[in-house]
Scaffold this active site. Sequence first.
Site, PDB file in Angstrom:
ATOM      1  N   LYS A  87       0.806  -1.214   0.000  1.00 12.62           N
ATOM      2  CA  LYS A  87       0.000   0.000   0.000  1.00 12.62           C
ATOM      3  C   LYS A  87       0.844   1.271   0.000  1.00 12.62           C
ATOM      4  O   LYS A  87       0.316   2.359  -0.205  1.00 12.62           O
ATOM      5  CB  LYS A  87      -0.975  -0.011   1.174  1.00 12.62           C
ATOM      6  CG  LYS A  87      -2.050  -1.072   1.006  1.00 12.62           C
ATOM      7  CD  LYS A  87      -3.325  -0.736   1.718  1.00 12.62           C
ATOM      8  CE  LYS A  87      -4.427  -1.719   1.340  1.00 12.62           C
ATOM      9  NZ  LYS A  87      -5.736  -1.380   1.890  1.00 12.62           N
ATOM     10  N   ASP A 131      -7.474  -0.289   8.065  1.00  3.64           N
ATOM     11  CA  ASP A 131      -7.207  -1.454   8.905  1.00  3.64           C
ATOM     12  C   ASP A 131      -5.730  -1.497   9.283  1.00  3.64           C
ATOM     13  O   ASP A 131      -5.325  -2.362  10.054  1.00  3.64           O
ATOM     14  CB  ASP A 131      -7.563  -2.740   8.151  1.00  3.64           C
ATOM     15  CG  ASP A 131      -9.060  -2.951   8.037  1.00  3.64           C
ATOM     16  OD1 ASP A 131      -9.744  -2.821   9.054  1.00  3.64           O
ATOM     17  OD2 ASP A 131      -9.533  -3.247   6.929  1.00  3.64           O
TER      18      ASP A 131
END
Length: 406
Positions: A87, A131
């Site tokens: 990410k 998350d």
Amino acid sequence: MTNWKPPHLPAHVFVNPRLAPAEESLAAAATGVVDEAGFARAAAEIKAWPGYQPTPLRRLPGLAHQLGVGGIAYKDEGGRFGLGAFKAVGGAYAVLRHLQDKLGGDVSVADLLAGKHRARTRDITVCTATDGNHGKSVAWGAQIFGCRAVIYIHQGVSVGREQAIAAFGAEMRRIPDNYDASVRACAADAAKNGWQVISDTTWDGYQEIPRHVMHGYGVMMGEVMDQLAPAEQISHVFIQAGVGGLPAAVAGYLWLELDALRPKIVVVEPEKAACHFESAKAGRPTPVTGKLDTLMAGLACGEVSPLAWSLLDKASFAFMTVPDDAAVFAMKVLAEGIGGDGRIVGGEAGVGGLAGLIAGCLDERARQALLLDAHANILIIGSEGATDPVLYAELVGRKPEEVLAA
């Protein structure tokens, strides 16, 4: 792994009846999700960041032999920009694109990194719900490009992940509910305060930034194409899904790159947070509710990203769910190695695709449905390393550094 004794790993598979024909173009099947120009710009920008280098594509012939498939290639994202997850190329890139759009003109990566626009960027706030890994990427992007970040987490996010995000200077806000509630809280505060949401999911009127995130992920797939052997063909990609941005980016890139020769995309989710699986069965976006209390916290999402879903609904060969035990077993398989395979540190959410492959191979009905045989050549996106080292050690029985040292 000296003793191959997998636990019972029930795999539920749904073969997609809406898979687009091989000859259909991406533009015809799913318009406006990802495109070649977006992938190309993201690659050029991200490769200019300090510390950029391709992550390795690791071969697992021992595991492939054990599972009865032709080959397994594992894209190990554990070292990406020192953030420990893929990410890094998504959220941070979207922060960069937002600042470039906000400042106007020809604002370069080099100027932002050098702080030449700091007087203006420090008054800009970006925010997101996460998350773990996406929030870390947004916080890191805000830090290196010079703006403020506010990060929303839910009750299932570990303290270790919270601290890892906060280390990049972000303000942390914990919501006493699930991931989808943190998304709503983030959006409400952004609207009230004039902040910019940097999300990997979409909603009505909010699509451009998630498209930047997905285009950023394409850097990873460009590396994979360079790392494959000449004329090597991948038959399957097993890939984990949260809201869907990662599998949509992977599927879209391969569709554009390989067209009719694209591999079979298998979307894997925790059985406790299977919004894509349920959406596939229903034929439309279908949320799942409840605590979503899967060990694979990075995948604990109850609602698909509508934009990503519009592509996955046409690009996915199959959808499947696995229990948390499958992720733990996959982590241990990587850590111990099989038949001479190198040892790899894979985090609990990052091994979702591998967990799906293992569970699918061990279940004869699933194996047949997924067309897995001795000729299958499979790509796995290992999307994170030990982003929570304490939890990793609890699950695997060894610290990440011990695994790598071995």
